[in-house]
Design an enzyme around this catalytic site. Sequence first.
Site, PDB file in Angstrom:
ATOM      1  N   TYR A 136       0.799  -1.159  -0.037  1.00 37.55           N
ATOM      2  CA  TYR A 136       0.128   0.008  -0.069  1.00 37.55           C
ATOM      3  C   TYR A 136       1.012   1.231  -0.074  1.00 37.55           C
ATOM      4  CZ  TYR A 136      -4.783  -2.077   0.644  1.00 37.55           C
ATOM      5  OH  TYR A 136      -5.966  -2.652   0.670  1.00 37.55           O
ATOM      6  N   LYS A 187       3.165 -15.225   1.978  1.00 41.68           N
ATOM      7  CA  LYS A 187       3.227 -16.116   1.134  1.00 41.68           C
ATOM      8  C   LYS A 187       4.895 -16.347   1.102  1.00 41.68           C
ATOM      9  CE  LYS A 187       1.487 -17.198  -2.225  1.00 41.68           C
ATOM     10  NZ  LYS A 187       0.895 -18.689  -2.769  1.00 41.68           N
ATOM     11  N   ASP A 220      -2.968 -17.897   0.844  1.00 40.86           N
ATOM     12  CA  ASP A 220      -3.979 -18.648   0.145  1.00 40.86           C
ATOM     13  C   ASP A 220      -4.974 -19.523   1.023  1.00 40.86           C
ATOM     14  OD1 ASP A 220      -1.770 -19.914  -0.146  1.00 40.86           O
ATOM     15  OD2 ASP A 220      -2.216 -20.652  -2.029  1.00 40.86           O
ATOM     16  N   ASP A 244      -6.560  -7.161   3.997  1.00 42.38           N
ATOM     17  CA  ASP A 244      -7.395  -6.254   3.434  1.00 42.38           C
ATOM     18  C   ASP A 244      -8.316  -7.418   2.809  1.00 42.38           C
ATOM     19  OD1 ASP A 244      -8.908  -4.304   1.907  1.00 42.38           O
ATOM     20  OD2 ASP A 244      -7.954  -4.780   0.333  1.00 42.38           O
ATOM     21  N   ASP A 248     -12.241  -9.070   4.497  1.00 39.65           N
ATOM     22  CA  ASP A 248     -13.398  -8.951   3.721  1.00 39.65           C
ATOM     23  C   ASP A 248     -14.226 -10.530   3.767  1.00 39.65           C
ATOM     24  OD1 ASP A 248     -13.467  -6.224   3.179  1.00 39.65           O
ATOM     25  OD2 ASP A 248     -14.257  -6.787   1.110  1.00 39.65           O
TER      26      ASP A 248
END
Length: 350
Positions: A136, A187, A220, A244, A248
């Site tokens: 970001y 990751k 993931d 982020d 959600d």
Amino acid sequence: MTDLLLLPGDGIGPEVTAQARRVAEALTPDLKIAEGPFGGGSFDAHGSPLTDDTLAAAKAAKAVLMGAVGGPQWASAPRDKRPEAGLLALRAGMGVFANLRPALCFQPLADASSLKREVIEGLDLMIVRELTGGIYFGAPRFIEDLPGGGQRAVDTQVYTTMEIERVARVAFELARGRRNKVTSAEKSNVMDSGLLWRRVVTDLHTRDYADVELEHILADNAAMQIVKNPKQFDVLVTDNLFGDILSDISAQLTGSLGMLPSAALGVAGTPGLYEPIHGSAPDIAGQGVANPLASILSFEMALRWSLGRPAEADRLYAAVGRTLADGARTRDLGGSLTTVQMGDAVLASL
Ligand code: IPM
Ligand code: MG
């Protein structure tokens, strides 16, 4: 001095924040509340989504309660003037690096989820999202023209030991007051920043938090596990971008994005930034039908984490639970109450 600075912002932000304000005025009448411009509305009025005055007021308050920012009318504004850029500048300016995003299933809403009741009943998951670093904010970032035609876009994912350690520390501390388990998602199988993330979390755990259970997971796989068996998690700590996305996903577990608050915290003694997880919802803005509970619960988190009022926070939390148990539902929850009527219902429960 301002105790609570309200930044209602755009879209449904002003509608839901108005209900949080009513609750604040009833529950804690001694709080000094102020309001400021922020987001797209601030860009229209003052040429910037985050003015110097608003940032200074935010840093000087004890807590900041934001509504939402953004909307289609600002989609073509220059990138650094877009409402979302104002939000990132506010987070960075306030130094709120740890974003607490709870996904909590209120018992009366166990059937509101798109998942099976037994999967989410009793769910109490806390995502700790790193909020002021990573892709970001990383440099360089640009879009450039290529000599042979076409363009090339670059974003940079970057993390330092210090940034990873301080957010992981928040996660471990939280876990000690909960079910004592931290899951760290990255990751590390493909990204160097993920490798460093895993190392730093492991070292901190060995050094200071060996009493807390620590588990590493690839981001993931975390997404899959959250919809498969979310109750396996207690505190889930992750970087800005993965946080982020995963927040959600976990928010939807509880049935509606309209229910979930968040808290962004910096170093002890500095103001926290509180905001509903939902966005500005331009499709229903101005209709008075948005669910104000995420905003009201964000105020509840502010009482607890920045304003030093845990007793009032407990009262408010219980009142929201009773309101739902009594059957109060806005449209997102399958009911027909308006935003103001939901505010009335919470005030009545209080
Ligand atoms: C969030 C939002 C923001 C983010 C946007 C509005 C900039 O999606 O708070 O999750 O990406 O952080
Ligand atoms: Mg988001």
